[in-house]
Write an enzyme that holds these catalytic residues in place. Structure first.
Site, PDB file in Angstrom:
ATOM      1  N   ASP A 133     -24.284  32.293 -18.941  1.00 21.89           N
ATOM      2  CA  ASP A 133     -25.004  31.416 -19.724  1.00 21.89           C
ATOM      3  C   ASP A 133     -24.259  30.819 -20.967  1.00 21.89           C
ATOM      4  OD1 ASP A 133     -26.624  31.273 -17.239  1.00 21.89           O
ATOM      5  OD2 ASP A 133     -28.358  31.839 -18.652  1.00 21.89           O
ATOM      6  N   THR A 177     -24.345  21.569 -23.798  1.00 23.79           N
ATOM      7  CA  THR A 177     -24.690  21.237 -22.137  1.00 23.79           C
ATOM      8  C   THR A 177     -26.020  20.914 -21.817  1.00 23.79           C
ATOM      9  OG1 THR A 177     -23.100  22.951 -22.133  1.00 23.79           O
ATOM     10  CG2 THR A 177     -23.760  22.019 -19.690  1.00 23.79           C
ATOM     11  N   ARG A 194     -15.469  20.170 -26.127  1.00 21.47           N
ATOM     12  CA  ARG A 194     -14.691  21.196 -25.802  1.00 21.47           C
ATOM     13  C   ARG A 194     -14.353  21.777 -24.597  1.00 21.47           C
ATOM     14  NH1 ARG A 194     -19.154  23.090 -28.325  1.00 21.47           N
ATOM     15  NH2 ARG A 194     -20.275  25.001 -27.728  1.00 21.47           N
ATOM     16  N   GLU A 239     -31.309  30.224 -39.707  1.00 17.36           N
ATOM     17  CA  GLU A 239     -30.279  30.541 -40.439  1.00 17.36           C
ATOM     18  C   GLU A 239     -28.898  31.145 -39.979  1.00 17.36           C
ATOM     19  OE1 GLU A 239     -32.309  32.046 -43.886  1.00 17.36           O
ATOM     20  OE2 GLU A 239     -33.145  30.097 -44.363  1.00 17.36           O
ATOM     21  N   GLY A 270     -32.424  23.123 -29.368  1.00 17.47           N
ATOM     22  CA  GLY A 270     -31.239  23.199 -29.255  1.00 17.47           C
ATOM     23  C   GLY A 270     -30.517  23.365 -27.927  1.00 17.47           C
ATOM     24  N   GLY A 271     -29.516  24.031 -27.523  1.00 18.86           N
ATOM     25  CA  GLY A 271     -28.925  24.383 -26.234  1.00 18.86           C
ATOM     26  C   GLY A 271     -29.100  25.212 -25.443  1.00 18.86           C
ATOM     27  N   ASP A 272     -28.368  25.426 -24.507  1.00 21.89           N
ATOM     28  CA  ASP A 272     -28.660  26.780 -23.691  1.00 21.89           C
ATOM     29  C   ASP A 272     -28.295  27.778 -24.452  1.00 21.89           C
ATOM     30  OD1 ASP A 272     -28.961  24.958 -21.318  1.00 21.89           O
ATOM     31  OD2 ASP A 272     -26.693  24.834 -21.215  1.00 21.89           O
ATOM     32  N   ASN A 310     -29.169  34.563 -33.442  1.00 18.85           N
ATOM     33  CA  ASN A 310     -29.915  35.723 -33.013  1.00 18.85           C
ATOM     34  C   ASN A 310     -31.146  35.634 -33.879  1.00 18.85           C
ATOM     35  OD1 ASN A 310     -28.587  36.373 -30.624  1.00 18.85           O
ATOM     36  ND2 ASN A 310     -27.070  37.459 -31.950  1.00 18.85           N
ATOM     37  N   GLU A 365     -22.015  32.554 -22.682  1.00 18.71           N
ATOM     38  CA  GLU A 365     -21.840  33.641 -23.637  1.00 18.71           C
ATOM     39  C   GLU A 365     -20.677  34.588 -22.862  1.00 18.71           C
ATOM     40  OE1 GLU A 365     -22.721  34.520 -26.803  1.00 18.71           O
ATOM     41  OE2 GLU A 365     -24.065  32.927 -26.494  1.00 18.71           O
TER      42      GLU A 365
HETATM   43  C1  16C Z   1     -12.014  16.641 -12.093  1.00 20.52           C
HETATM   44  C2  16C Z   1     -13.202  16.718 -12.876  1.00 20.52           C
HETATM   45  C3  16C Z   1     -13.797  17.802 -12.438  1.00 20.52           C
HETATM   46  C4  16C Z   1     -15.137  18.063 -13.061  1.00 20.52           C
HETATM   47  C5  16C Z   1     -15.649  19.507 -12.759  1.00 20.52           C
HETATM   48  C6  16C Z   1     -17.044  19.625 -13.301  1.00 20.52           C
HETATM   49  C7  16C Z   1     -17.649  21.003 -12.944  1.00 20.52           C
HETATM   50  C8  16C Z   1     -18.907  21.017 -13.825  1.00 20.52           C
HETATM   51  C9  16C Z   1     -19.840  22.201 -13.401  1.00 20.52           C
HETATM   52  C10 16C Z   1     -20.637  22.364 -14.698  1.00 20.52           C
HETATM   53  C11 16C Z   1     -21.489  23.641 -14.386  1.00 20.52           C
HETATM   54  C12 16C Z   1     -22.217  23.987 -15.497  1.00 20.52           C
HETATM   55  C13 16C Z   1     -22.892  25.403 -15.500  1.00 20.52           C
HETATM   56  C14 16C Z   1     -23.557  25.558 -16.635  1.00 20.52           C
HETATM   57  C15 16C Z   1     -23.476  26.664 -17.535  1.00 20.52           C
HETATM   58  C16 16C Z   1     -23.908  27.006 -18.682  1.00 20.52           C
HETATM   59  O1  16C Z   1     -25.022  27.927 -18.451  1.00 20.52           O
HETATM   60  C17 16C Z   1     -23.371  27.225 -19.863  1.00 20.52           C
HETATM   61  C18 16C Z   1     -23.991  27.245 -21.139  1.00 20.52           C
HETATM   62  O2  16C Z   1     -24.390  26.066 -21.554  1.00 20.52           O
HETATM   63  N1  16C Z   1     -22.285  26.246 -20.021  1.00 20.52           N
HETATM   64  C19 16C Z   1     -21.091  26.600 -20.039  1.00 20.52           C
HETATM   65  O3  16C Z   1     -20.601  27.639 -19.826  1.00 20.52           O
HETATM   66  C20 16C Z   1     -20.028  25.445 -20.069  1.00 20.52           C
HETATM   67  C21 16C Z   1     -19.030  25.239 -18.875  1.00 20.52           C
HETATM   68  C22 16C Z   1     -18.397  24.045 -18.829  1.00 20.52           C
HETATM   69  C23 16C Z   1     -17.709  23.978 -17.675  1.00 20.52           C
HETATM   70  C24 16C Z   1     -16.817  22.477 -17.581  1.00 20.52           C
HETATM   71  C25 16C Z   1     -15.923  22.597 -16.645  1.00 20.52           C
HETATM   72  C26 16C Z   1     -15.017  21.109 -17.076  1.00 20.52           C
HETATM   73  C27 16C Z   1     -14.089  21.140 -15.863  1.00 20.52           C
HETATM   74  C28 16C Z   1     -13.019  20.206 -16.063  1.00 20.52           C
HETATM   75  C29 16C Z   1     -12.003  20.393 -15.247  1.00 20.52           C
HETATM   76  C30 16C Z   1     -10.843  19.151 -15.544  1.00 20.52           C
HETATM   77  C31 16C Z   1      -9.795  19.150 -14.587  1.00 20.52           C
HETATM   78  C32 16C Z   1      -8.706  18.261 -14.882  1.00 20.52           C
HETATM   79  C33 16C Z   1      -7.672  18.392 -14.053  1.00 20.52           C
HETATM   80  C34 16C Z   1      -6.383  17.507 -14.712  1.00 20.52           C
HETATM   81  N1  ATP Z   2     -28.419  28.887 -37.568  1.00 19.96           N
HETATM   82  C1  ATP Z   2     -27.598  29.252 -36.968  1.00 19.96           C
HETATM   83  N2  ATP Z   2     -26.411  29.462 -37.148  1.00 19.96           N
HETATM   84  C2  ATP Z   2     -25.434  29.732 -36.744  1.00 19.96           C
HETATM   85  N3  ATP Z   2     -25.569  29.930 -35.136  1.00 19.96           N
HETATM   86  C3  ATP Z   2     -26.874  29.810 -34.735  1.00 19.96           C
HETATM   87  C4  ATP Z   2     -27.805  29.339 -35.329  1.00 19.96           C
HETATM   88  N4  ATP Z   2     -28.953  29.249 -34.765  1.00 19.96           N
HETATM   89  C5  ATP Z   2     -28.671  29.654 -33.420  1.00 19.96           C
HETATM   90  N5  ATP Z   2     -27.386  29.803 -33.340  1.00 19.96           N
HETATM   91  C6  ATP Z   2     -26.543  30.186 -32.251  1.00 19.96           C
HETATM   92  O1  ATP Z   2     -25.887  28.881 -31.905  1.00 19.96           O
HETATM   93  C7  ATP Z   2     -25.588  29.122 -30.338  1.00 19.96           C
HETATM   94  C8  ATP Z   2     -25.095  27.844 -29.921  1.00 19.96           C
HETATM   95  O2  ATP Z   2     -26.539  26.948 -29.910  1.00 19.96           O
HETATM   96  P1  ATP Z   2     -27.097  25.872 -29.042  1.00 19.96           P
HETATM   97  O3  ATP Z   2     -27.113  26.310 -27.666  1.00 19.96           O
HETATM   98  O4  ATP Z   2     -28.408  25.484 -29.551  1.00 19.96           O
HETATM   99  O5  ATP Z   2     -25.973  24.776 -29.149  1.00 19.96           O
HETATM  100  P2  ATP Z   2     -24.793  24.351 -28.166  1.00 19.96           P
HETATM  101  O6  ATP Z   2     -24.204  23.375 -29.129  1.00 19.96           O
HETATM  102  O7  ATP Z   2     -25.363  23.713 -27.013  1.00 19.96           O
HETATM  103  O8  ATP Z   2     -24.098  25.402 -27.950  1.00 19.96           O
HETATM  104  P3  ATP Z   2     -23.534  26.078 -26.630  1.00 19.96           P
HETATM  105  O9  ATP Z   2     -22.799  25.165 -25.891  1.00 19.96           O
HETATM  106  O10 ATP Z   2     -22.974  27.288 -27.017  1.00 19.96           O
HETATM  107  O11 ATP Z   2     -24.855  26.360 -25.756  1.00 19.96           O
HETATM  108  C9  ATP Z   2     -26.546  29.796 -29.852  1.00 19.96           C
HETATM  109  O12 ATP Z   2     -26.235  30.842 -29.010  1.00 19.96           O
HETATM  110  C10 ATP Z   2     -27.335  30.490 -31.134  1.00 19.96           C
HETATM  111  O13 ATP Z   2     -27.256  31.793 -30.958  1.00 19.96           O
END
Ligand code: 16C
Ligand code: ATP
Ligand code: CA
Length: 587
Positions: free
Chosen positions: A539, A235, A304, A165, A189-191, A168, A541
């Site tokens: 990760d 992710t 996003r 709910e 859920g997610g990361d 944390n 945060e």
């Molecule tokens: C041109 C295309 C380039 C694409 C590049 C893709 C690189 C993707 C690398 C992904 C690495 C993910 C690492 C994981 C982190 C997770 O612990 C964490 C929690 O879920 N996620 C994020 O912090 C979420 C982090 C999300 C990062 C997304 C980065 C997206 C980059 C897009 C760049 C667009 C450039 C466009 C230029 C016009």
């Molecule tokens: N009931 C809740 N209401 C609001 N937030 C919550 C609830 N339960 C968990 N959370 C929080 O929501 C956050 C995102 O959750 P989750 O990782 O499952 O989804 P996500 O869409 O992948 O988000 P993210 O991309 O931030 O990882 C977590 O950090 C968690 O602490």
């Protein structure tokens, strides 16, 4: 424990006669057909038999049992490849067998169940499940009840389900509530949700062992409970990097058979206090900025990150800092060796042997000696200083659908090291090339402004006086124009070393200056001045501190997973072979 688990007999599947054999690690059945020489054998590792039921059983749309007398049904793991993913999809396989007699049927069910018990000792009986109803596309509850719960029911796993709910809640529950009787904790859920479980379980384990989490030099106690991840987030990087696909059924089946994948964890500290744990990314600069930007656009859901990635890319920022790292001891691998950590990885197995020398399977006798950290001398730290596009530390490849090879494609899940990726300031097109290479198999480290090191610890600090300057600059932003240094040069690199390190590894001082050539289409955005400090993305945060110390803890937690199975490494598992353990891929 029963030792003789061999059994062989004729059985019918439909109208076709088969020879069924249970031997050692495998249950096989081969068509008995005089016309065809190529007899078709289906071979299932006993560890992947999910359930053995009397009668002809169906579970969907609802459980139905018929012909209880001479029949039995075997449910098992069936693989198929998944387009666009690194690993293999697992599905529920089911075969209904008819025996010549009830006595034989009873023998089959008894022997198969006993074999399963012997060959997969870590199967959970009772699980604590946390569902985040708001994660990802908000489908967590539906995914659990329609896909996972029926499978848990089939195999007799009892689960205590908590739909959260608030943020944390799962972490706090794990820190404070009675966990007696649970074999593992599952998060739907997610990361972010995985992070809650990680913090709850690590914290609880250290509390119970009387260990202080604040001191990076303390060898932490590995968690006794396994963690299962049912992916339902944005992710789902941890799930992808440990299973190879984002698929709730596959993950549920890994949980059911009690697969066990150890995972390195990085602790992040500031001023002698623990800040957070991380398994995938501790990132400053680009990834920190993307996360900070994405928080403003939560309403966009998973999109996003792409939107914010583009905004941050176009803002063309780089940041000054001092990065210090401790290279990994006696590394068995390197971040540029072009290998991949796959299911049954030998590099990670060697770490397990070193870490748990007396009990390779259960991992209960922990050899603190292996991961000693307190006797590190100051001179072992390597120090680099300069302006960076991003500084990233990852304990594993961090592959995810956006980047199927990951931030560091050759990183290992459980070798006790992390990969430190330093991307020095460069021109916008160079940085775009670096980012773009994450989406393919091209080597993102093969660029002159990128370096990668296999490390066991990292420290980050702002250059002396930088922190105060940072605040002054921030306060005056908008009125302060660009000075010559900021405008003219993108790569001003100075790498300094401590005295001892100079002796050990030679001078690593280097000054590089490269003329900045902004692409015309970026001018409006890229010519604005970078803010002086970025934030850390841990990760997913945002950390409240800039100056941090990170230490990698070898195999601190274990997941219900087995690493990425390589579909291309299929081998022929011949009938009756006892050599093929459950690591084999496709039969
Ligand atoms: C041109 C295309 C380039 C694409 C590049 C893709 C690189 C993707 C690398 C992904 C690495 C993910 C690492 C994981 C982190 C997770 O612990 C964490 C929690 O879920 N996620 C994020 O912090 C979420 C982090 C999300 C990062 C997304 C980065 C997206 C980059 C897009 C760049 C667009 C450039 C466009 C230029 C016009
Ligand atoms: N009931 C809740 N209401 C609001 N937030 C919550 C609830 N339960 C968990 N959370 C929080 O929501 C956050 C995102 O959750 P989750 O990782 O499952 O989804 P996500 O869409 O992948 O988000 P993210 O991309 O931030 O990882 C977590 O950090 C968690 O602490
Ligand atoms: Ca690692």
């Amino acid at each position: 424990m029963e030792t003789d688990l061999k059994l062989e007999s004729s059985v019918f599947v439909g109208n076709q006669r088969y020879r069924a054999v249970l031997t050692g690690w495998h249950f096989n059945w081969t068509e008995v057909d005089k016309k065809h020489r190529d007899k078709k054998t289906i071979s299932v590792p006993v560890a992947e038999v999910l359930a053995v039921e009397e009668g002809r059983v169906e579970i969907l749309p609802k459980k139905l049992v018929e012909d209880k007398d001479k029949d039995f049904t075997v449910f098992y793991v069936k693989r198929s490849s998944s387009r666009g993913s690194s690993g293999l999809l697992w599905r529920l396989g089911r075969t209904q067998f008819r025996c010549p007699s009830r006595v034989l049927r009873d023998q089959w069910t008894k022997h198969l169940r006993a074999a399963v018990k012997t060959h997969s000792p870590l199967r959970p009986h009772k699980l604590l499940v946390f569902i985040n109803p708001f994660g990802g596309k908000r489908k967590g509850r539906k995914i659990y009840h329609s896909v996972v719960a029926p499978l848990f029911e089939l195999v007799g796993i009892s689960s205590h389900v908590i739909v959260t709910e608030r943020a944390n809640q799962a972490r706090d529950h794990l820190l404070k509530k009675d966990l007696t009787g649970f074999d593992g904790v599952v998060c739907v859920g997610g990361d972010g949700m995985f992070g809650e479980i990680l913090h709850g379980l690590i914290g609880r384990t250290q509390q119970e062992s009387g260990l202080c989490e604040n001191d990076p030099a303390v060898t932490l106690q590995p968690c006794p409970l396994h963690i299962g991840i049912i992916p339902a987030g944005s992710t789902d990087c941890v799930c992808y990097a440990t299973v190879g696909v984002i698929d709730p059924v596959t993950s549920a089946l890994h949980i059911i058979i009690g697969d066990s994948q150890p995972l390195d964890v990085c602790s992040v500290h500031h001023a002698s206090a623990l800040v957070r744990y991380s398994v995938s990314l501790v990132g400053y600069g680009f990834y920190g900025d993307v996360l900070a930007e994405s928080e403003k656009h939560r309403w966009m859901g998973p999109l996003r990150y792409d939107y914010s990635g583009a905004v941050v890319y176009l803002s063309n920022r780089s940041y000054k800092g001092i990065v210090q790292y401790l290279p990994a001891d006696r590394p068995l691998s390197s971040p540029r060796d072009k290998t991949r950590c796959l299911s049954g990885c030998s590099v990670c197995s060697r770490s397990t042997e070193r870490l748990f020398p007396h009990s390779p399977d259960s991992g209960t006798v922990y050899s603190a000696q292996y991961s000693q950290f307190s006797n590190v001398s100051e001179g072992q730290w390597v120090s680099v200083e300069g302006r960076f596009r991003c500084v990233s530390l990852t304990c594993m490849s961090s592959c995810c659908p956006k980047s199927p090879q990951g931030l560091s494609p050759s990183a290992h899940l459980a070798d006790g090291t992390g990969d430190l990726i330093l991307v020095w300031d460069t021109n916008p097109l160079g940085f775009l090339k670096f980012l773009y290479r994450h989406t393919s198999t091209q080597d993102q480290f093969d660029l002159p402004f990128v370096e990668v090191h296999r490390v066991k610890a990292v420290r980050f600090s702002l250059a002396s006086g930088e922190e105060e300057d940072a605040y002054e600059e921030l306060a005056g932003q908008g009125s302060v124009g660009m000075d010559e240094e900021d405008r003219g040069y993108v790569e001003t690199v100075s790498r300094s070393s401590s005295q001892q390190q100079l002796a050990a590894i030679g001078t690593r001082r280097q000054m590089t200056k490269e003329l900045k050539t902004p692409s015309p289409f970026l001018c409006g955005l890229c010519c604005s001045k970078s803010p002086p400090v970025s934030v850390w993305n841990c990760d997913g945060e945002i950390l409240p501190f800039t100056e941090i110390v990170c230490r990698i803890h070898c195999q601190l937690v274990r997941l219900y997973a087995r690493g990425i199975e390589d579909g291309t490494a299929a081998h022929n598992c011949s009938e009756g072979s006892d050599k093929c353990e459950r690591r084999c891929i496709l039969h």
